[in-house]
Scaffold this active site. Structure first.
Site, mmCIF file in Angstrom:
data_model
loop_
_atom_site.group_PDB
_atom_site.id
_atom_site.type_symbol
_atom_site.label_atom_id
_atom_site.label_comp_id
_atom_site.label_asym_id
_atom_site.label_seq_id
_atom_site.Cartn_x
_atom_site.Cartn_y
_atom_site.Cartn_z
ATOM 1 N N GLU A 1 48.585 35.845 38.733
ATOM 2 C CA GLU A 1 49.359 37.055 39.038
ATOM 3 C C GLU A 1 49.561 37.247 40.541
ATOM 4 O O GLU A 1 50.577 37.785 40.964
ATOM 5 C CB GLU A 1 48.652 38.288 38.469
ATOM 6 C CG GLU A 1 48.616 38.326 36.950
ATOM 7 C CD GLU A 1 47.737 39.463 36.432
ATOM 8 O OE1 GLU A 1 47.174 40.213 37.230
ATOM 9 O OE2 GLU A 1 47.632 39.560 35.195
ATOM 10 N N HIS B 1 42.802 32.184 44.990
ATOM 11 C CA HIS B 1 41.558 32.945 44.869
ATOM 12 C C HIS B 1 40.721 32.389 43.736
ATOM 13 O O HIS B 1 41.242 31.914 42.729
ATOM 14 C CB HIS B 1 41.831 34.437 44.649
ATOM 15 C CG HIS B 1 42.777 34.734 43.538
ATOM 16 N ND1 HIS B 1 44.140 34.571 43.650
ATOM 17 C CD2 HIS B 1 42.563 35.157 42.265
ATOM 18 C CE1 HIS B 1 44.725 34.902 42.512
ATOM 19 N NE2 HIS B 1 43.784 35.246 41.649
HETATM 20 P P1 5GP Z 1 45.105 36.088 38.937
HETATM 21 O O1 5GP Z 1 45.650 36.530 37.620
HETATM 22 O O2 5GP Z 1 46.196 35.937 39.971
HETATM 23 O O3 5GP Z 1 44.213 34.871 38.836
HETATM 24 O O4 5GP Z 1 44.124 37.243 39.411
HETATM 25 C C1 5GP Z 1 44.528 38.302 40.212
HETATM 26 C C2 5GP Z 1 43.403 39.298 40.191
HETATM 27 O O5 5GP Z 1 43.611 40.216 41.252
HETATM 28 C C3 5GP Z 1 43.347 40.128 38.902
HETATM 29 O O6 5GP Z 1 42.074 39.934 38.277
HETATM 30 C C4 5GP Z 1 43.554 41.551 39.361
HETATM 31 O O7 5GP Z 1 42.763 42.498 38.668
HETATM 32 C C5 5GP Z 1 43.192 41.486 40.840
HETATM 33 N N1 5GP Z 1 43.902 42.440 41.662
HETATM 34 C C6 5GP Z 1 45.240 42.706 41.631
HETATM 35 N N2 5GP Z 1 45.555 43.635 42.551
HETATM 36 C C7 5GP Z 1 44.392 43.963 43.179
HETATM 37 C C8 5GP Z 1 44.084 44.884 44.234
HETATM 38 O O8 5GP Z 1 44.932 45.572 44.788
HETATM 39 N N3 5GP Z 1 42.774 44.949 44.617
HETATM 40 C C9 5GP Z 1 41.800 44.188 44.031
HETATM 41 N N4 5GP Z 1 40.568 44.346 44.485
HETATM 42 N N5 5GP Z 1 42.066 43.312 43.050
HETATM 43 C C10 5GP Z 1 43.348 43.200 42.619
#
Ligand code: 5GP
Length: 115
Positions: free
Chosen positions: A94, A99
């Protein structure tokens, strides 16, 4: 346009930061999927795993040593934990700033939903 996570690194968006050095930052996921759910993020804006270059190998290794240190500090190292990096659409990514998810504090269940 900087990424969401760069805005956190720069202090433009608040986050619960648990670790930082000159290469990486770690903070609590805003929508935790486990009692411990941290994101370990390189300061360098690398969009996806597909964009990791040979020159980034030490940095990516550092993300893992920081993850292990934070797991220990969080008290989940012995019981175990899960590290996840999602990549692009099918990986469920997302935020397009590399990360590493560190999740634990409960049994994490099957690795993926089998279809
Ligand atoms: P992905 O799906 O890209 O591997 O994970 C993105 C992560 O970022 C998700 O688990 C989501 O909850 C987290 N996330 C998205 N926006 C924010 C934010 O503004 N602050 C924090 N601390 N985490 C976020």
């Amino acid at each position: 346009m900087s990424t969401l996570f760069t805005q956190i690194i720069d202090g433009d968006i608040p986050a619960d930061i648990v670790y930082r050095d000159d290469q990486v930052i770690a903070f609590k996921d805003i929508n935790p999927a486990a009692p411990t759910h941290l994101l370990i993020v390189p300061v360098k804006e690398i969009p996806t795993v597909n964009d990791i270059a040979e020159a980034d190998e030490a940095l990516v290794g550092h993300m893992f040593t920081v993850a292990a240190k934070l797991a220990k500090e969080s008290g989940i190292a012995e019981d175990g934990y899960r590290l996840i990096i999602n990549c692009n659409r099918d990986g469920g990514q997302e935020v397009f700033h590399l990360h590493l998810h560190l999740m634990g504090g409960r049994p994490m269940g099957p690795m993926v939903v089998r279809q």
